[in-house]
Design an enzyme around this catalytic site. Structure first.
Site, PDB file in Angstrom:
ATOM      1  N   SER A 124      -3.407 -14.166 -55.818  1.00 54.92           N
ATOM      2  CA  SER A 124      -3.191 -14.328 -54.376  1.00 54.92           C
ATOM      3  C   SER A 124      -1.731 -14.605 -54.043  1.00 54.92           C
ATOM      4  CB  SER A 124      -4.048 -15.507 -53.909  1.00 54.92           C
ATOM      5  OG  SER A 124      -3.652 -15.935 -52.637  1.00 54.92           O
ATOM      6  N   TYR A 148      -6.043 -24.187 -53.917  1.00 57.77           N
ATOM      7  CA  TYR A 148      -6.480 -22.798 -54.113  1.00 57.77           C
ATOM      8  C   TYR A 148      -5.355 -21.985 -54.781  1.00 57.77           C
ATOM      9  CZ  TYR A 148      -7.320 -17.925 -52.865  1.00 57.77           C
ATOM     10  OH  TYR A 148      -7.450 -16.555 -52.912  1.00 57.77           O
ATOM     11  N   LYS A 152      -5.110 -20.235 -58.640  1.00 58.12           N
ATOM     12  CA  LYS A 152      -4.821 -18.821 -58.901  1.00 58.12           C
ATOM     13  C   LYS A 152      -3.604 -18.691 -59.827  1.00 58.12           C
ATOM     14  CE  LYS A 152      -8.039 -16.678 -56.564  1.00 58.12           C
ATOM     15  NZ  LYS A 152      -8.997 -15.760 -57.203  1.00 58.12           N
TER      16      LYS A 152
HETATM   17  N1  UFG Z   1      -5.172 -17.268 -37.297  1.00 58.84           N
HETATM   18  C1  UFG Z   1      -5.311 -17.640 -35.968  1.00 58.84           C
HETATM   19  N2  UFG Z   1      -6.574 -17.837 -35.504  1.00 58.84           N
HETATM   20  C2  UFG Z   1      -7.687 -17.680 -36.279  1.00 58.84           C
HETATM   21  C3  UFG Z   1      -7.532 -17.293 -37.629  1.00 58.84           C
HETATM   22  C4  UFG Z   1      -6.245 -17.101 -38.093  1.00 58.84           C
HETATM   23  O1  UFG Z   1      -4.333 -17.799 -35.245  1.00 58.84           O
HETATM   24  O2  UFG Z   1      -8.818 -17.886 -35.794  1.00 58.84           O
HETATM   25  C5  UFG Z   1      -3.807 -17.020 -37.809  1.00 58.84           C
HETATM   26  C6  UFG Z   1      -3.451 -17.932 -38.957  1.00 58.84           C
HETATM   27  O3  UFG Z   1      -2.878 -19.134 -38.500  1.00 58.84           O
HETATM   28  C7  UFG Z   1      -2.479 -17.052 -39.750  1.00 58.84           C
HETATM   29  C8  UFG Z   1      -2.988 -15.624 -39.501  1.00 58.84           C
HETATM   30  O4  UFG Z   1      -3.786 -15.716 -38.334  1.00 58.84           O
HETATM   31  O5  UFG Z   1      -1.208 -17.167 -39.208  1.00 58.84           O
HETATM   32  C9  UFG Z   1      -3.808 -15.082 -40.644  1.00 58.84           C
HETATM   33  O6  UFG Z   1      -4.815 -16.035 -40.985  1.00 58.84           O
HETATM   34  P1  UFG Z   1      -6.003 -15.725 -41.984  1.00 58.84           P
HETATM   35  O7  UFG Z   1      -6.868 -16.948 -42.040  1.00 58.84           O
HETATM   36  O8  UFG Z   1      -6.666 -14.437 -41.601  1.00 58.84           O
HETATM   37  O9  UFG Z   1      -5.294 -15.477 -43.377  1.00 58.84           O
HETATM   38  P2  UFG Z   1      -4.283 -16.407 -44.181  1.00 58.84           P
HETATM   39  O10 UFG Z   1      -2.936 -15.770 -44.065  1.00 58.84           O
HETATM   40  O11 UFG Z   1      -4.397 -17.819 -43.828  1.00 58.84           O
HETATM   41  O12 UFG Z   1      -4.894 -16.342 -45.646  1.00 58.84           O
HETATM   42  C10 UFG Z   1      -4.830 -15.255 -46.503  1.00 58.84           C
HETATM   43  C11 UFG Z   1      -6.030 -15.238 -47.406  1.00 58.84           C
HETATM   44  C12 UFG Z   1      -6.063 -16.475 -48.268  1.00 58.84           C
HETATM   45  C13 UFG Z   1      -4.774 -16.588 -49.015  1.00 58.84           C
HETATM   46  C14 UFG Z   1      -3.598 -16.498 -48.108  1.00 58.84           C
HETATM   47  C15 UFG Z   1      -2.360 -16.344 -48.911  1.00 58.84           C
HETATM   48  O13 UFG Z   1      -7.193 -15.162 -46.628  1.00 58.84           O
HETATM   49  O14 UFG Z   1      -7.121 -16.374 -49.193  1.00 58.84           O
HETATM   50  O15 UFG Z   1      -3.676 -15.352 -47.266  1.00 58.84           O
HETATM   51  O16 UFG Z   1      -1.314 -16.873 -48.297  1.00 58.84           O
HETATM   52  F1  UFG Z   1      -4.713 -17.781 -49.653  1.00 58.84           F
END
Ligand code: UFG
Length: 326
Positions: A124, A148, A152
């Site tokens: 990841s 997490y 990884k």
């Molecule tokens: N976000 C929102 N509202 C939501 C969900 C997400 O504003 O309801 C924003 C988050 O703050 C972030 C972006 O959208 O800025 C993407 O969020 P995600 O939850 O879709 O994905 P992440 O970037 O947090 O996480 C992903 C993977 C994880 C991994 C990570 C690596 O899902 O498993 O990237 O950095 F760990």
């Protein structure tokens, strides 16, 4: 024969093959002529997602006996099984060490018993933590900011060590933001997490009663919202098959999988609005703990080593996920 076809009837073990990415990988492998054994404990996966052409074994990577049974006759492993929620990992760090790290160690020990030496691992972008420069290359410093990411990274390190000690041919694929769905003969394979934390499914579910929360609008980015690198799950799976074919000699390689371009949360919302032909109802919320401002991959190594180029854009990731949700 396409570049993804199996040369003969090659049997592959897919751990976590009932999960979102594992089930799509299973389907694509089967279509390419591989035989597939799925090992999944169904703690978060769905049995219905596993194509009936695969042999399904319900069991955990914490149980060496069941791993050995599943590995019989396999030439390689796509290792997706594991816990994958950043928030949960902060609350239950031991669970992440046990399942992700000890589970992977069990898998390698069992592979060694049977002489199966090829493994492609779901790593990841969270192994990099808060990046010091963008785009992030595989040589960037690894400084995970949550258990997490630490788990990884520990598996990536384990694979490096065991490739030297035991002659494994291993590839760690570091995923950025995986999205999209696959239409199969039996319907759609898509994301179905409980709780759903990912942006795209949440954008598509937003309503007046339940608006999308935008986690922060004061980030140091052009529009103030976080930037991520979204990669279509089908492109991602195709990279796994190329990686598997590339495992010809002992060693360990780390490869980023993203699209190489970033989209802000607002840009994702605008694209979804275009796909749906409707406004998305949003509400501004506090920053989410642990979110880095910008994560964008350098995918030069994936291109160079695997000959891989992602083909599906953000609009198709959103369109597929929308169709799958109908
Ligand atoms: N976000 C929102 N509202 C939501 C969900 C997400 O504003 O309801 C924003 C988050 O703050 C972030 C972006 O959208 O800025 C993407 O969020 P995600 O939850 O879709 O994905 P992440 O970037 O947090 O996480 C992903 C993977 C994880 C991994 C990570 C690596 O899902 O498993 O990237 O950095 F760990």
């Amino acid at each position: 024969m396409t570049k993804f076809s199996a040369s003969t009837s090659t049997r592959i073990l897919v751990t976590g093959g009932a999960g979102y990415i594992g089930a799509i990988a299973t389907y694509i492998l089967l279509d390419a002529g591989y035989e597939v054994v799925v090992l999944d404990d169904l703690s978060t996966g769905h049995k219905d997602s596993v194509d009936s052409r695969a042999k399904f074994i319900q069991g955990s990577i914490l149980d060496k006996e069941v791993i050995i049974k599943a590995l019989a006759g396999c030439e390689g492993v796509l290792h997706f099984a594991g816990k994958s929620l950043v928030g949960e990992s902060v609350l239950k760090p031991d669970l992440y060490v046990e399942t992700n790290v000890e589970g992977s160690r069990n898998l390698l020990d069992s592979m060694l018993v049977l002489g199966v030496k090829k493994i492609v691992f779901s790593s990841s972008a969270s192994t990099y933590g808060e990046p010091s420069s963008i785009p992030i290359s595989e040589n960037s410093e690894t400084k995970p900011t949550n258990p997490y990411g630490l788990s990884k990274l520990a598996v990536d390190d384990l694979l490096a060590e065991r490739s030297t000690l035991d002659g494994f041919a291993a590839c760690s694929l570091r995923y950025f933001n995986v999205a999209g769905s696959l239409k199969t003969k039996n319907g759609w394979l898509s994301e179905s997490h409980d709780p759903e934390t990912h942006l795209i499914p949440n954008v598509l579910k937003a309503s007046h009663a339940n608006p999308l929360k935008i986690f922060g609008s004061d980030w140091p980015t052009a529009d103030g919202t976080c930037i991520r690198d979204y990669v279509h799950v089908v492109d991602l799976v195709e990279a796994h098959i190329l990686a598997l074919k590339n495992l010809t000699t002992p060693g360990h390689v780390v490869i980023n999988l993203g699209s190489g371009r970033g989209y802000s949360v607002n840009e994702v919302i605008d694209t979804a609005s275009k796909v749906l032909g409707a406004e998305i109802t949003v509400v501004m919320a506090e920053r989410r703990a642990g979110d880095p401002a910008v994560l964008v991959a350098s995918i030069a190594k994936a291109k160079e080593v695997l000959g891989w180029t992602p083909l599906r854009d953000l609009e198709s990731m959103i369109q597929d996920t929308y169709q799958a949700s109908l």
